[in-house]
Design a protein around this motif. Structure first.
Motif, short mmCIF file in Angstrom:
data_model
loop_
_atom_site.label_atom_id
_atom_site.label_comp_id
_atom_site.label_asym_id
_atom_site.label_seq_id
_atom_site.Cartn_x
_atom_site.Cartn_y
_atom_site.Cartn_z
N LYS A 1 0.83 -1.21 0.00
CA LYS A 1 0.00 0.00 0.00
C LYS A 1 0.86 1.25 0.00
N ASP B 1 0.66 4.05 -2.97
CA ASP B 1 0.32 5.45 -2.66
C ASP B 1 1.40 6.40 -3.15
N SER C 1 1.08 9.34 -6.18
CA SER C 1 1.35 10.77 -5.94
C SER C 1 2.32 11.33 -6.97
N TYR D 1 -6.92 -1.30 -1.80
CA TYR D 1 -5.92 -0.27 -2.06
C TYR D 1 -6.49 1.04 -2.60
N ARG E 1 -6.12 4.91 -5.62
CA ARG E 1 -4.73 5.22 -5.98
C ARG E 1 -4.09 4.08 -6.76
#
Length: 620
Positions: free
Chosen positions: A161, A165, A169, A217, A220
């Motif tokens: 995870k 993430d 980003s 999850y 994302r």
């Protein structure tokens, strides 16, 4: 635009710079200021103007001879237009010569060659490799793959995870790995985790795995990597159509998802529009340079094709990248790793830098789903019922409904999956053993209908025996071969057989180190004890390897246990119903047959171990 409410068509009239004859150069450009869009067109000196009547244009259209600026409030999505129109526009753009290519420098669009990596690297076991992957330029290294347990598993993995993430980003796409098992029709005849070859059961498992990825999850997650793709169209395109159906299901339910299908081999043209990207080569440098077999069709956009080439010498990176461009591969992975798993390590920094320098960069091609048509009609089919149930699954079956576009299955009021009209059964897995009062419903998707009354189906699952999910374990000897058997009552991602050796005895005065791989084996008087093992059998009916532990762990200097095993041969494995059978060659080993442990891991609500002493217990 006025009739469109200030919205510009989803595909611009000129999507990229069209340079060279017969095109005069840059015809138009887009400008953005905050939330405003402008389309700046050049003067009529550079544009050929239609003469005479043209469909859709007024006869008294006033054509300006100077450049102009149009204000655009937004873009209409492709899904708002008929498929026939989208196909015509795609063909028109291709014929103009733009083909969404962009320039070699990457400044002409998002379609330059990019690096996509099947990154089956455990982020907890090798965080340094993931730090490097995440640090690379997103336009150069744009796509990665997360493989937790040959799929999403049952609960979220914190380390995966974290990297998902972080990648999101930065704009990278990390795709969740989903097995499709060649839909059970290949020579290997892969089965679902529940042991079925049935096409509808494969479709059921695939869609449930897709939704589990996004449940664990979130948004994302960049999309789904569908592995073990079957490359043949099938009778009446049944296999290609099923993949297209699964693709549209994924994209409608999880907007923005990027989808990849991996047959690892040339694929028929019927698959052209099944997924965003097709991985059509997955083999060695020698094969790529000496015996490459292309598709019998050429994609309009090279980002449609992904090639993976392993065992590539560093000095050949540039030539392989150029060869891939010539073969219309917009996504590419090159590695010096090799079989049996060329995806478990990342090449050196020098190797990766040389690779990154060879690609222009861009973004993946992400298409909209086909426009949804039809309504979900309750009460049809009228004979949907439970055909069978197990410890952690329920199978529903029904008769086909005339003019059906598909079927949707609901559990406790929530949609679980959709199937095309050709499939009339569904298997729902990952249920808790011993559950009762589970409520299912099957609805039919029809082009138009006012709907009917809801028809609910009650179901339950079997309760596990006190011994747990792995039972009836034992072994027999046949010369140098030891045959182990056990009944595994729920499906796992992995069912592993571990075997120990004669370890030093514990004494109060002196403790000699036990060396091997430690497995938490249970609590005695409040203390967790390890079972130390030294041999591993892991695989499936198609291939099952025999390994010896080569890590450094011992129970005096514990530290972090290193998952390190060396292949020492093959130990054939088979499964029939619940029963697993392993044939293990003991010749030349110091393995002790009675010191064994069977471990089930992944997917099932319960993790379970079975010790060789035939004492069973669960590890929470």
């Amino acid at each position: 635009m006025t009739k469109n409410g200030g919205l510009y068509p989803h595909l611009p009239i000129v999507t990229y710079e069209l340079a060279g004859p017969p095109h005069p150069g840059s015809l138009a450009s887009f400008v953005t200021e905050d939330s405003d869009f402008y389309l700046n067109t050049t003067s009529n000196d550079d544009i050929t103007i239609w003469t005479g009547d043209y469909p859709g244009c007024d006869d008294d259209l006033d054509v300006s001879a100077t450049s102009s600026t149009l204000t655009i409030d937004g873009f209409v999505p492709a899904s708002a237009y008929p498929d026939s129109y989208n196909e015509q526009v795609s063909t028109w753009i291709e014929e103009l010569g733009s083909a969404n290519r962009g320039s070699d420098s990457g400044s002409g669009g998002n379609a330059g060659q990019q690096i996509a990596i099947a990154s089956y690297i455990n982020p907890l076991g090798d965080p340094t490799s993931w730090e490097r992957l995440l640090a690379y330029d997103t336009e150069k290294v744009s796509v990665l793959v997360a493989n937790v347990m040959n799929g999403p598993d049952y609960v979220a993995d914190k380390s995966w995870k974290s990297v998902i993430d972080q990648a999101a980003s930065q704009g990278k796409k990390i795709l969740g790995y989903v097995r499709t098992g060649y839909l059970g029709v290949s020579q290997q005849q892969f089965t679902t985790r529940l042991g079925s070859y049935n096409l509808a059961d494969w479709a059921s498992q695939i869609e449930q795995d897709v939704d589990k990825w996004f449940e664990l999850y979130g948004s994302r997650l960049g999309g789904i990597f569908f592995d073990e793709g079957w490359p043949e169209c099938g009778p009446d395109n049944i296999y290609a159509d099923l993949y297209a159906y699964i693709n549209n299901y994924t994209k409608r339910k999880h907007p923005g998802a990027f989808t990849v299908l991996n047959p690892g081999s040339p694929i028929a043209q019927c698959y052209k529009d099944t997924m965003d990207t097709l991985l059509t080569f997955e083999s060695s440098y020698k094969t790529y340079t000496n015996s490459f077999v292309p598709n019998d069709w050429t994609p309009k956009d090279p980002r449609k094709i992904w090639h993976i080439v392993y065992k590539v010498p560093q000095e050949q990176i540039a030539s392989v990248a150029a060869l891939a461009r010539d073969r219309h591969s917009g996504l590419l992975e090159i590695t010096d790793d090799n079989q049996p798993n060329p995806y478990d390590t990342l090449p050196s920094e020098a190797y990766m830098k040389a690779f990154i320098d060879e690609v222009s960069g861009g973004k993946p091609l992400i298409n909209d789903p086909a426009k949804a048509t039809g309504s979900y009609v309750a009460g049809l089919p009228s004979n949907a019922a439970v055909s069978s149930s197990d410890y952690s699954s329920v199978t529903l079956a029904w008769s086909s409904v005339g003019n059906a576009l598909g079927y949707a299955v609901y559990k406790d009021g929530t949609q679980l999956l959709e199937l095309p009209a050709s499939l009339t059964r569904a298997t729902i897995g990952m249920l808790d053993p011993g559950s009762s009062g589970i409520v299912f419903e099957v609805r039919t998707i029809l082009a138009s209908s006012s709907g009917g009354s809801s028809r609910l189906i009650s179901a339950s699952t079997k309760s596990l025996p006190e011994s747990g999910t792995i039972t009836n374990a034992g072994f027999t000897r046949d010369g140098d071969t030891v045959v182990y058997k056990a009944d595994v009552l729920v499906p796992y991602a992995f069912v592993r057989l571990f075997i120990g050796i004669k370890q030093p005895d514990d004494t109060i005065l002196e403790h000699k180190a036990k060396h091997g791989w430690p497995i938490e084996a249970g609590v005695v008087y409040g203390t967790m004890y390890d079972q130390v093992v030294n041999y591993l059998v892991e695989g499936n009916d198609f291939y099952s390897g025999f390994y010896k532990y080569t890590g450094s762990w011992n129970d005096i200097d514990r530290g972090n246990a290193e998952w390190s095993w060396s292949s020492i041969g093959v130990a054939p494995q088979s499964q029939s119903g619940y029963t697993y059978t392993w044939n293990v060659p003991f010749a030349g080993t110091d393995a002790v047959a009675s010191e064994y442990l069977i471990q089930g891991q992944g997917y099932a609500p319960i993790n379970n171990l079975c010790k060789g002493s035939l004492y069973y217990y669960s590890v929470l």
